[in-house]
Design an enzyme around this catalytic site. Structure first.
Site, short mmCIF file in Angstrom:
data_model
loop_
_atom_site.label_atom_id
_atom_site.label_comp_id
_atom_site.label_asym_id
_atom_site.label_seq_id
_atom_site.Cartn_x
_atom_site.Cartn_y
_atom_site.Cartn_z
N HIS A 174 59.11 78.45 43.22
CA HIS A 174 59.94 79.49 42.54
C HIS A 174 59.33 80.60 42.29
O HIS A 174 59.13 81.52 41.15
CB HIS A 174 59.75 78.55 41.04
CG HIS A 174 60.01 77.02 41.33
ND1 HIS A 174 61.21 76.62 41.33
CD2 HIS A 174 59.10 76.10 41.35
CE1 HIS A 174 61.10 75.09 41.34
NE2 HIS A 174 59.75 75.00 41.55
N SER A 295 62.01 108.19 52.73
CA SER A 295 63.17 108.40 51.75
C SER A 295 63.68 109.94 51.73
O SER A 295 62.65 110.86 51.88
CB SER A 295 62.79 108.22 50.23
OG SER A 295 63.40 108.94 49.27
N LYS A 301 57.60 107.96 49.89
CA LYS A 301 58.23 106.26 50.01
C LYS A 301 58.29 105.73 51.71
O LYS A 301 58.23 106.71 52.70
CB LYS A 301 59.63 106.33 49.76
CG LYS A 301 59.96 106.55 48.40
CD LYS A 301 59.43 105.12 47.40
CE LYS A 301 60.19 103.86 47.89
NZ LYS A 301 61.60 103.96 47.10
N GLU A 308 65.76 94.66 55.03
CA GLU A 308 66.75 94.85 53.85
C GLU A 308 68.29 94.74 54.57
O GLU A 308 69.00 93.76 54.13
CB GLU A 308 66.87 95.99 52.94
CG GLU A 308 65.73 96.21 52.12
CD GLU A 308 65.54 97.59 51.27
OE1 GLU A 308 65.71 97.52 50.20
OE2 GLU A 308 65.62 98.37 52.10
#
Ligand code: ARG
Length: 478
Positions: A174, A295, A301, A308
């Site tokens: 979980h 970024s 970043k 992803e």
């Protein structure tokens, strides 16, 4: 004024001027541009050219062997096919706007080169058995390539697992910290998921290993064709039992789409973990520069875009599978043009999954595990709660009772802000010996059962994983 039907019929001018369809004899009018634009498959099935040519070679040889064409006609066709093959490989082949599909293009050119003998190539054959053959040949190669890429990724997982040694991290349920596990164990969990993908892939390839050539449009032929001869030449394990099934069966495409989607789902799950682990919040993993992106606005970043996209593209591959099953579900026997919709999702799923396997492999190969962070996160004494309960069980306490005792200690520790070791030490059922279980890194060493997360079973697992890889490498090569 309401237009009459005739006034909106688009009469083609362009399409057929530079060439002819394979079926123009029956038609008094050239195909419309709208029809050609909508129904063509050349833009994507040209990728099957080499397989189409291989199928044609086998078919031409069979026709000659059966006395349907002469040896000279066969040879003229074979020479022309070689030329077409070279032209396509060199990029010198001119596809015409009127070439509706790759079969038309190859046959047109063969006929240009071989003259009347070229007109005999399609004897006893239909594009229906031809396309089914081409696509099976393509998938045989593509499937093997995927197999190799999965095995290469698995190799990285095994290498990184071996390197990880005694490093441990929290195992989660979980997404809540549950029990410490060796990093090697976690990496190998992904290894076994890919192992099942390779199993599925090889099984699917066995079922796909059927030659449909010789089924004709749907019913076989009045000519003495020999489907076994073409199947043998093309290296298929067997030929079809039923011509209707042969031209309409796309189970192999659906299975391929499932195998690829499942593999992509496994990549997606790794991707999700990499996203989490490489975040500041977890900090278990640092991505290499070559496998992360920046970024355009925020200079600090470093983003896990491969992960992803591995995750994002899984949706696309699932869509390809679901979409194609929907295409199949209402089709009456036998061939229907709907079946042309098999190729784009299959090619797309293959391309995406193949690239994802390579990118995720590179990512895992070059990422750095931040062992300290991972181990610190798994050194919270609460993560040894199960061990405390099992320690009590080993000394005769029923498990339910042990669970209650340890649960009360955890609650106490949280509510009163008292460190767990103090409470364990002063507990009459536990005491100083039990406190040792709470020390960092102890709990993971106590996972000794087969397939468990501790050093002994993981060492055995690693041996098995390596054996499995060796076996795969020898079997996948053909
Ligand atoms: N392009 C078709 C396909 O991909 C093959 C041609 C079948 N056409 C036909 N008229 N039978 O399925």
């Amino acid at each position: 004024m309401v237009a009459t039907p005739r006034s909106w019929v688009i009469v083609s001018t362009g399409g057929s001027e530079s060439g002819q369809t394979l079926w123009h004899g029956r038609f008094g009018e050239a195909p419309s541009d709208a029809l050609l634009a909508f129904t063509e498959s050349l833009s994507f099935d040209r990728r099957l050219a080499a397989h189409d040519i291989a199928g044609s070679r086998a078919h031409a040889r069979m026709l000659a062997k059966q006395g349907i064409v002469s040896a000279a006609e066969r040879d003229a066709v074979l020479v022309a096919l070689d030329t077409v093959d070279d032209e396509i490989r060199d990029g010198a082949f001119t596809f015409l706007p009127s070439d509706e599909d790759v079969h038309t293009a190859v046959e047109r050119r063969v006929t240009e080169l071989a003259g009347p003998a070229g007109g005999k190539l399609h004897t006893g054959r239909s594009r229906n058995d031809q396309i089914a053959t081409d696509l099976r040949l393509w998938w045989r190669e593509a499937g093997r390539e995927i197999g190799h890429r999965i095995v290469e990724l698995q190799t990285v997982l095994v290498e990184r697992a071996a390197e990880a040694g005694e490093v441990y991290l929290p195992g989660y349920t979980h997404l809540q910290r549950a029990q410490p596990v060796l990093l090697a164990h976690h990496l190998l969990a992904h290894f076994w998921a890919f192992d099942r993908d390779v199993d599925r892939l090889t099984d699917a390839l066995v079922r796909a290993d059927v030659s449909p050539l010789g089924a004709g449009a749907l019913a076989g032929s009045s000519l003495p064709l020999d489907p076994t001869a073409t199947a043998d030449e093309l290296g298929f394990a067997r030929t079809f039992e039923n011509s209707l099934d042969a031209v309409s069966d796309r189970d192999f495409v659906a299975e391929a789409l499932f195998v690829l989607a499942m593999t992509q789902v496994h990549l997606s799950r790794i991707g999700e973990e990499v996203v989490l682990w490489s975040s500041e919040e977890f900090g278990f993993l640092r991505l290499s520069d070559g496998y992360s992106t920046g970024s355009s606005m925020m200079p600090q970043k470093k983003n896990p875009h491969i992960s992803e996209l591995a995750r994002g593209k899984a949706g696309r591959l699932i869509g390809n599978l679901a979409g194609f099953l929907a295409t199949l579900k209402g089709l009456p026997l036998t061939y229907n043009r709907d079946l042309q919709e098999d190729k784009e999702p299959l090619f797309d799923a293959f391309d995406q999954c193949s690239r994802a396997l390579l990118a995720v492999r590179g990512l895992l190969e070059t990422a750095t595990f931040v062992d300290k962070r991972a181990m610190a996160a798994a050194s919270d004494p609460a993560m040894a709660a199960t061990d405390l309960a099992e320690w009590l069980v080993a000394r005769g306490t029923p498990f339910r009772e042990a669970h209650r005792i340890v649960g009360a200690i955890v609650r106490n520790s949280i509510e009163r802000g008292v460190p767990m070791d103090e409470l364990v030490e002063s507990d009459p059922a536990l005491g100083p010996e039990a406190v040792e279980l709470l020390a960092a890194g102890v709990a993971v060493t106590r996972r000794t059962t087969p397939g468990g997360a501790g050093p002994e079973p993981v060492a055995r697992q690693l041996v098995k994983a390596r054996e499995r890889l060796d076996d795969r490498r020898t079997r996948l090569v053909r």
